[in-house]
Each structure stands twice: as C-alpha cells, then as structure tokens.
Design an enzyme around this catalytic site. Structure first.
Site, PDB file in Angstrom:
ATOM      1  N   ASP A  80      18.194 -24.801   1.128  1.00  0.00           N
ATOM      2  CA  ASP A  80      16.818 -24.321   1.087  1.00  0.00           C
ATOM      3  C   ASP A  80      16.380 -24.097  -0.380  1.00  0.00           C
ATOM      4  OD1 ASP A  80      14.457 -23.396   2.220  1.00  0.00           O
ATOM      5  OD2 ASP A  80      15.180 -21.340   2.506  1.00  0.00           O
ATOM      6  N   HIS A 178       6.512 -15.608   1.877  1.00  0.00           N
ATOM      7  CA  HIS A 178       7.891 -15.186   2.143  1.00  0.00           C
ATOM      8  C   HIS A 178       7.962 -13.679   2.281  1.00  0.00           C
ATOM      9  CE1 HIS A 178       9.496 -19.010   0.095  1.00  0.00           C
ATOM     10  NE2 HIS A 178       9.743 -19.090   1.375  1.00  0.00           N
ATOM     11  N   HIS A 206       7.248 -22.234   5.944  1.00  0.00           N
ATOM     12  CA  HIS A 206       8.147 -21.196   5.431  1.00  0.00           C
ATOM     13  C   HIS A 206       7.502 -19.835   5.690  1.00  0.00           C
ATOM     14  CE1 HIS A 206      10.876 -23.621   2.614  1.00  0.00           C
ATOM     15  NE2 HIS A 206      10.240 -24.478   3.367  1.00  0.00           N
TER      16      HIS A 206
HETATM   17  P1  13P Z   1      10.922 -15.293   5.523  1.00  0.00           P
HETATM   18  O1  13P Z   1      11.888 -14.533   4.681  1.00  0.00           O
HETATM   19  O2  13P Z   1       9.550 -14.777   5.408  1.00  0.00           O
HETATM   20  O3  13P Z   1      11.365 -15.434   6.950  1.00  0.00           O
HETATM   21  O4  13P Z   1      10.842 -16.771   4.928  1.00  0.00           O
HETATM   22  C1  13P Z   1      11.986 -17.562   4.960  1.00  0.00           C
HETATM   23  C2  13P Z   1      11.800 -18.852   4.260  1.00  0.00           C
HETATM   24  O5  13P Z   1      10.704 -19.402   4.213  1.00  0.00           O
HETATM   25  C3  13P Z   1      12.972 -19.433   3.626  1.00  0.00           C
HETATM   26  O6  13P Z   1      12.722 -20.651   3.030  1.00  0.00           O
END
Ligand code: 13P
Length: 284
Positions: A80, A178, A206
């Site tokens: 990721d 995020h 995301h």
């Molecule tokens: P969250 O932490 O908001 O769930 O987002 C995760 C993400 O997009 C990781 O790439």
C-alpha cells in the site's frame, strides 16, 4: 489461495461488489482478515504499508503469502502507498501480487513518470499496479472548499494518466480522507461518475474507516471495487490489547497469547462487518 489482484478486481467489477483491502502489520492482523474472509466465503486483500515493511521486511510478505496460499478463499497480497521505487521493486521481488505506486504528492507529469517506471517493472515481474490521482491525507477535511477541490481527482487527468501509465487500478480522491473524518463525510459522486465514464480500470477508494454504510453502498453502485481499511482495524487491536491489561489482576501482566487471541477476535469483527458492507460475502 493466492490470486492476482487484477483477477480479484475484475471479478468484483463484473459482479457488482467490492474487495476489502485490509492493512495488516502482524500475524494477528493477517489471521483476522483471512479467517473472517473464510467464514464469510469472501475474496479479500491483505495489504502492508511501507512503514510495516521496513520493520517486517521479506518475512512479513512471506507471512501474508503463506496465509493467502493456505486460505480456502481467494486472497491477494498488496503493498500500500509506496512512494519509493526501491521498496516497490523489493516488495514485488518478495512476492506481493500488486503495489500502489504512490506518486500523488508529485506534480502530474512526474507522477506519470514515476508510475510508468513502476508499471514497467511490475509487468516484467507479473505484479499489478494501483496509482492515485489527486491528493488525500488525514487533514483534507479541515480545509476550505476551494482548496479541497484542487486536491480531488480530475476526470480529464484520470483518463490521460491511465492511458499513459497503463495502471491496473486507480485510487480516486472524491472527498475521502485517511483516518479521522472531522465532519460528516461527503463524497463527490458526480465526479466519480465522470471518472468512471472516462476510465475503464477498476477504481479504488482509500480512507474507508468512518465512512457511513450508505456511502459505502453508493460508492459500490458508482463503480468502486476496492476499499482500503486501516484505522478501524488498528483501533480494534489497540482497544482489545488495552482491555487485556485492564482485566489482568493487579500487579500482573496479561499473557501475550491472550492479547494475540483477543486482538484477532476484535479485528476479525471489523473485517466481517466490512465484508458484508462490501457485498463480497459468498462471492468466492
Ligand atoms: P483508513 O485508515 O481511513 O481506513 O484508510 C486506509 C487506507 O486508505 C489505506 O490505504
């Protein structure tokens, strides 16, 4: 069974459901994801962040790989948000099914060049590539609307970007952030629709933690076929760990295996709930 990411996402697009891509850091996280997926007969993705990979290295990828291979459901392993060319290449050599080449902090042209470089190597190594256009962080929901607009994915640029880079999936910024949503999340579905019309690769969202169920549902209907989930899993793990300390007898520490068991249980609950929202249960 270990399955290429592209295969998982194409099938999800055709089937009108989405794949949950869950950030894992340890054996407990990866076990929680795979066992929840097995119970619900759902395809799923295990994804690791560069920060976790810097600590876990190849053994962390090997752990995810082993769980994926032994799983009774399709599982892909993904790197990721990686902005380091060296680490993306390393992770592919170590066996991840796909990488997110994150050049979203770069100006458009440089993001294209960075992504082209990673895509070319990925093709040679048989891995898939996700990229992001627009910018998303944990802070965007605290800023003014005109500033926010500038960070969202432009449908026109999305078309050009996908054409030039040949990426297999595109992460869009349509108001998602995020981590913490400081106010009620609003997603720009008109923008998503325009992107969908111009781009034919799978679209990714995301920042799923904290998104209300109805927005998740609507996002799937508008073409999102992969959701990234991190914060809610991390919180569940930390809360379970804290509870183990709280319940330990005064002056004693909890057993490490008790913490492992409880954190798997807590994270599994989150994963199961999300899998149901993503409509991927019984889709193996
Ligand atoms: P969250 O932490 O908001 O769930 O987002 C995760 C993400 O997009 C990781 O790439």
């Amino acid at each position: 069974m270990l399955i290429p990411t592209g295969q998982l996402l194409q099938k999800a697009t055709a089937g009108g459901y989405a794949i949950g891509a869950f950030n894992v850091y340890t054996l407990e996280g990866a076990t929680a994801v795979v066992t929840a997926a097995e119970e619900l007969q759902s395809p799923v993705m295990l994804q690791v962040l560069p920060s976790a990979l810097k600590i876990g290295g190849r053994p962390l990828v090997a752990l995810c790989h082993a769980l994926a291979k032994d799983a009774t459901v399709p599982v892909a392993v993904h790197l990721d948000h990686c902005s380091s060319q060296v680490l993306t290449v390393k992770a592919m050599i170590w066996g991840v099914s796909s990488v997110m080449a994150d050049g979203s902090e770069l100006p458009f042209e440089q993001n294209i060049q960075f992504t082209q470089y990673v895509s070319e190597i990925a093709r040679g190594l048989g891995a898939g590539v996700e990229a992001e256009l627009g910018r998303l962080s944990g802070e965007e929901d605290g800023i003014a609307v005109h500033q926010r607009e500038a960070l969202l994915t432009s449908p026109e640029q999305a078309e050009e970007f996908v054409e030039q880079t040949g990426v297999d999936a595109l992460a869009v910024c349509i108001g998602n952030v995020h981590g913490h949503y400081r106010r009620t999340p609003e997603l720009d579905f008109v923008r998503l629709e325009k992107i969908r019309q111009r781009v034919d690769v799978p679209l990714v969202l995301h920042g799923t933690s904290g998104l209300p169920d109805e927005l998740i549902d609507k996002a799937i209907t508008h073409g999102i076929c992969k959701f990234n989930v991190n914060t809610e899993l991390r919180r569940a793990c930390l809360k379970a760990t804290e509870a183990c300390f709280n319940e330990a007898q005064t002056g004693q520490q909890p057993e490490l295996t008790r913490i492992m068991e409880e954190s798997v249980r807590a994270m599994k609950e989150v994963v199961s709930e999300k899998i149901k929202l993503f409509r991927s249960a019984e889709m193996t």
